[in-house]
Design a protein around this motif. Structure first.
Motif, PDB file in Angstrom:
ATOM      1  N   UNK A  89       0.829  -1.294  -0.113  1.00 59.98           N
ATOM      2  CA  UNK A  89      -0.030  -0.111   0.199  1.00 59.98           C
ATOM      3  C   UNK A  89       0.873   1.146   0.134  1.00 59.98           C
ATOM      4  N   UNK A  90       0.214   1.984  -0.843  1.00 59.36           N
ATOM      5  CA  UNK A  90       1.247   3.557  -0.863  1.00 59.36           C
ATOM      6  C   UNK A  90      -0.297   4.622  -0.887  1.00 59.36           C
ATOM      7  N   UNK A  91       0.364   5.830  -0.745  1.00 58.00           N
ATOM      8  CA  UNK A  91      -0.819   6.860  -0.709  1.00 58.00           C
ATOM      9  C   UNK A  91      -1.470   6.745  -2.423  1.00 58.00           C
ATOM     10  N   UNK A  92      -0.912   6.554  -3.255  1.00 56.22           N
ATOM     11  CA  UNK A  92      -1.547   6.387  -4.522  1.00 56.22           C
ATOM     12  C   UNK A  92      -2.414   5.156  -4.653  1.00 56.22           C
ATOM     13  N   UNK A 100     -10.830   7.146  -6.506  1.00 57.76           N
ATOM     14  CA  UNK A 100     -10.584   8.518  -6.589  1.00 57.76           C
ATOM     15  C   UNK A 100      -9.572   8.911  -7.546  1.00 57.76           C
ATOM     16  N   UNK A 101      -9.799  10.112  -8.026  1.00 66.14           N
ATOM     17  CA  UNK A 101      -8.676  10.843  -8.768  1.00 66.14           C
ATOM     18  C   UNK A 101      -7.951  11.725  -7.731  1.00 66.14           C
ATOM     19  N   UNK A 102      -6.850  12.169  -8.258  1.00 61.75           N
ATOM     20  CA  UNK A 102      -6.404  13.224  -7.162  1.00 61.75           C
ATOM     21  C   UNK A 102      -7.033  14.308  -7.195  1.00 61.75           C
ATOM     22  N   UNK A 120       1.553  11.886  -2.552  1.00 59.15           N
ATOM     23  CA  UNK A 120       1.734  10.645  -3.357  1.00 59.15           C
ATOM     24  C   UNK A 120       3.241  10.613  -3.873  1.00 59.15           C
ATOM     25  N   UNK A 121       3.751  11.673  -4.298  1.00 55.02           N
ATOM     26  CA  UNK A 121       5.239  11.142  -4.865  1.00 55.02           C
ATOM     27  C   UNK A 121       6.350  11.042  -3.657  1.00 55.02           C
ATOM     28  N   UNK A 122       5.862  11.346  -2.556  1.00 53.80           N
ATOM     29  CA  UNK A 122       6.805  11.392  -1.315  1.00 53.80           C
ATOM     30  C   UNK A 122       7.589  12.624  -1.042  1.00 53.80           C
ATOM     31  N   UNK A 123       7.214  13.645  -2.027  1.00 50.33           N
ATOM     32  CA  UNK A 123       8.005  14.888  -1.817  1.00 50.33           C
ATOM     33  C   UNK A 123       7.720  15.632  -0.520  1.00 50.33           C
ATOM     34  N   UNK A 124       6.420  15.713  -0.090  1.00 53.52           N
ATOM     35  CA  UNK A 124       5.896  16.218   0.983  1.00 53.52           C
ATOM     36  C   UNK A 124       5.254  15.507   1.964  1.00 53.52           C
ATOM     37  N   UNK A 152       5.181   4.706   0.784  1.00 54.42           N
ATOM     38  CA  UNK A 152       5.437   6.131  -0.394  1.00 54.42           C
ATOM     39  C   UNK A 152       6.856   6.720  -0.241  1.00 54.42           C
ATOM     40  N   UNK A 153       6.888   6.938   0.937  1.00 59.10           N
ATOM     41  CA  UNK A 153       8.415   7.517   1.053  1.00 59.10           C
ATOM     42  C   UNK A 153       9.632   6.690   0.816  1.00 59.10           C
ATOM     43  N   UNK A 154       9.534   5.580   1.089  1.00 53.83           N
ATOM     44  CA  UNK A 154      10.654   4.340   0.918  1.00 53.83           C
ATOM     45  C   UNK A 154      10.752   4.297  -0.884  1.00 53.83           C
ATOM     46  N   UNK A 155       9.535   4.067  -1.441  1.00 54.28           N
ATOM     47  CA  UNK A 155       9.581   4.231  -2.733  1.00 54.28           C
ATOM     48  C   UNK A 155      10.421   5.366  -3.349  1.00 54.28           C
ATOM     49  N   UNK A 156      10.011   6.498  -2.941  1.00 58.22           N
ATOM     50  CA  UNK A 156      10.507   7.819  -3.242  1.00 58.22           C
ATOM     51  C   UNK A 156      12.069   7.715  -3.328  1.00 58.22           C
TER      52      UNK A 156
END
Length: 165
Positions: A89-92, A100-102, A120-124, A152-156
């Motif tokens: 599971x990730x935020x996306x 849902x869409x963003x 979702x990109x893990x930038x914030x 999500x952060x680990x993937x980024x």
């Protein structure tokens, strides 16, 4: 003429009719004056970014989102993507699983789509109140949301590390 100080050096900025100009300081960091030709100022044009669709896909997505008859099919397609392409599971994946869409998720949480993208990109990293809003809208507990954020952060991080190598 406006003066701005930067590390003890003075930059002069003047605004003309078309664009501002910036002249370098007369002293070097060592404190010695250098001979600079200041007859031609450095020009920094002011550029205002314009929002433009990134591709024909944006236009297609807007058309699909605007067609109420396609809403359920689009929701099911998002759920299928979540189940088929995400192993953890990730935020996306949570958003897609909810169908849902963003933009939809942002609307439910009083956030702009751009903020959802950054999370979702893990930038914030979302703060606690935002995380709670997002978890509620996604129908998951705050613990599940935190687990998805960590993934999500680990993937980024792994994407950044793989591009550096």
């Amino acid at each position: 003429m406006t003066h701005k100080t930067q590390s003890e050096n003075v930059w002069s900025v003047s605004s003309g009719t078309n664009s501002p100009t910036l002249s370098p300081p007369l002293d070097t960091p060592s404190g010695n004056a250098h001979q600079a030709n200041l007859s031609q100022p450095i020009l920094f044009p002011l550029v205002t970014p314009r929002a433009q669709p990134h591709s024909q896909f944006d236009n297609l997505l807007a058309e699909v989102d605007g067609d109420a008859s396609l809403h359920e099919q689009t929701k099911q397609a998002r759920q299928w993507v979540s189940e088929s392409f995400y192993d953890a599971p990730t935020l996306s994946s949570l958003r897609l699983k909810a169908g849902l869409s963003q933009k939809d998720l942002g609307t439910q949480c009083d956030l702009r789509q751009e903020h959802i993208s950054r999370y979702e990109s893990g930038r914030t990293e979302p703060g606690l109140s935002v995380a709670n809003k997002l978890a509620t809208a996604l129908g998951v507990s705050l613990d599940e949301f935190a687990h998805a954020w960590n993934n999500t952060r680990a993937r980024a991080d792994s994407m950044v590390n793989s591009t550096i190598k």
